[in-house]
Design a protein around this motif. Structure first.
Motif, mmCIF file in Angstrom:
data_model
loop_
_atom_site.group_PDB
_atom_site.id
_atom_site.type_symbol
_atom_site.label_atom_id
_atom_site.label_comp_id
_atom_site.label_asym_id
_atom_site.label_seq_id
_atom_site.Cartn_x
_atom_site.Cartn_y
_atom_site.Cartn_z
ATOM 1 N N GLU A 94 -5.979 -10.464 -2.780
ATOM 2 C CA GLU A 94 -7.391 -10.869 -1.977
ATOM 3 C C GLU A 94 -7.004 -9.904 -0.799
ATOM 4 O O GLU A 94 -7.923 -8.717 -0.520
ATOM 5 C CB GLU A 94 -7.406 -12.146 -0.990
ATOM 6 N N ARG A 145 -9.524 -5.123 -7.376
ATOM 7 C CA ARG A 145 -10.804 -5.116 -8.534
ATOM 8 C C ARG A 145 -10.790 -6.380 -8.924
ATOM 9 O O ARG A 145 -11.512 -7.030 -9.611
ATOM 10 C CB ARG A 145 -10.183 -3.355 -9.097
ATOM 11 N N HIS A 162 -7.609 -6.046 -1.824
ATOM 12 C CA HIS A 162 -8.336 -6.218 -2.129
ATOM 13 C C HIS A 162 -8.852 -5.220 -3.500
ATOM 14 O O HIS A 162 -9.439 -4.353 -3.849
ATOM 15 C CB HIS A 162 -9.300 -4.728 -1.104
ATOM 16 N N GLN A 204 1.447 -1.396 -0.214
ATOM 17 C CA GLN A 204 0.285 -0.155 -0.018
ATOM 18 C C GLN A 204 0.622 1.350 0.274
ATOM 19 O O GLN A 204 0.555 2.424 -0.785
ATOM 20 C CB GLN A 204 -0.773 -0.327 1.240
ATOM 21 N N ALA A 252 -14.061 -13.250 -1.196
ATOM 22 C CA ALA A 252 -13.547 -11.508 -0.782
ATOM 23 C C ALA A 252 -13.496 -10.752 -1.035
ATOM 24 O O ALA A 252 -13.571 -9.657 -0.398
ATOM 25 C CB ALA A 252 -12.391 -12.362 -0.470
ATOM 26 N N GLY A 253 -14.035 -10.651 -2.662
ATOM 27 C CA GLY A 253 -14.637 -9.408 -2.724
ATOM 28 C C GLY A 253 -13.826 -8.798 -3.874
ATOM 29 O O GLY A 253 -14.097 -8.246 -4.770
ATOM 30 N N ILE A 254 -12.814 -9.708 -4.769
ATOM 31 C CA ILE A 254 -12.464 -9.352 -6.650
ATOM 32 C C ILE A 254 -13.514 -9.516 -7.306
ATOM 33 O O ILE A 254 -14.120 -10.327 -7.366
ATOM 34 C CB ILE A 254 -11.056 -10.621 -6.635
ATOM 35 N N ASN A 255 -13.632 -8.677 -8.485
ATOM 36 C CA ASN A 255 -14.747 -8.129 -9.064
ATOM 37 C C ASN A 255 -14.089 -10.005 -10.166
ATOM 38 O O ASN A 255 -15.851 -10.104 -10.633
ATOM 39 C CB ASN A 255 -14.389 -6.929 -9.459
#
Length: 298
Positions: free
Chosen positions: A200, A205, A203, A164, A261-264
């Protein structure tokens, strides 16, 4: 000199890319780079230039790379026997030192240097500093018995802070698939699984695999049988029909976990083709196979 119709075609391509550039501006996209796509120096250059282009237009790419062929070459050079157990490289004490050296000082260093040569602000991040690992065993497919594969690890934690920080500084992280155990031991980690778990954790895309085939094939002997889209609820059927099998299964399972887990979307595309990464992201047709959740917008 290009004819006017050729110039217009180039402009049309840019126009087609516009909505995708707008849609994914600022998006985190993890690219797993490995396999035979890393064996051709010109393909490696082309891919890293494409990744720099992605960063230039506002995407936030993260590269996770393999290096199997380079590792095998160095092991042969040092006369260290190469042994595989159920498809996993047996990693002894001598081998893990070679893996560590090759991934960091050859493969990673080359990718970072190439990106920088194209004006890309690439930075090396060692998996050893962000991936906490633990030893894994391999199961014999016939007997189910556990077999020792040496210093091969599974990821138990991803420290996203260094990644990050690099992204916040406008850099392109280029990450090696190695982890460190709580006892300080270095472990070799499957690069596909490392890419999934890093994607993951941050986060992402999108997660894109540059592989050795055009995508997931309905018939493994026919590259024209690419399955364009696979919904996760259809994966059990594909496993039952043996369309997904062998070494593809750990990757697919990790992809499913990342999607949950939220990956598109997860994309599997042919890394042997120039600009395949751009074609997948920036065109209406796309290439390869996309894996999506059942409720995902197509």
């Amino acid at each position: 000199m290009l004819r006017m119709d050729e110039w217009i075609k180039k402009a049309d391509t840019l126009q087609e890319a516009l909505p995708y550039i707008q849609k994914f501006r600022g998006a985190l996209i993890v690219v797993k780079f490995g396999g035979s796509s890393m064996e051709d120096p010109e393909l490696v250059k082309s891919t890293m230039r494409d990744i720099v282009l992605m960063e230039c237009i506002g995407f936030k790419p993260i590269v996770v790379h393999g290096g199997g062929k380079a590792i095998s070459a160095e092991l042969k050079k040092q006369d260290i026997p190469v042994k595989f157990v159920n498809g996993l490289r047996h990693t002894c004490e001598r081998t893990i030192k070679v893996v560590d050296d090759v991934l960091h000082n050859q493969v990673n260093a080359n990718l970072v240097e190439l990106a920088r040569s194209f004006g890309g602000p690439a930075v090396s991040i060692s998996g050893k500093s962000i991936l906490t690992a633990e030893k894994v065993m391999s199961k014999d497919p016939n007997t189910g018995a556990e077999q020792d594969v040496g210093f091969v690890g599974g990821i138990v934690n991803v420290d996203v802070a260094p990644v990050q920080a690099a992204l916040a500084a406008g850099q392109i992280p280029v990450i090696t698939p190695l982890g460190t155990g709580r006892d300080g031991q270095v472990y070799n980690i499957n690069a596909d699984i490392a890419a999934c778990q890093i994607a993951e954790a941050v986060h992402a895309r999108k997660l894109v695999f540059l592989s050795d085939v055009p995508g997931v094939l309905r018939d493994a002997s026919d590259e024209s049988t690419v399955i364009p889209t696979i919904r996760t609820d259809k994966i059990p059927d594909l496993i039952h029909d043996k369309i997904l099998s062998g070494g593809m299964l750990p990757k697919i399972n990790s992809c499913v976990h990342a999607l949950e887990a939220g990956i598109n979307k997860v994309h599997m595309i042919d890394g042997r083709v120039r600009h395949t990464l751009l074609l997948e992201i920036f065109t209406d047709e796309g290439v390869g196979t996309q894996i999506v959740r059942p409720d995902s917008e197509m």
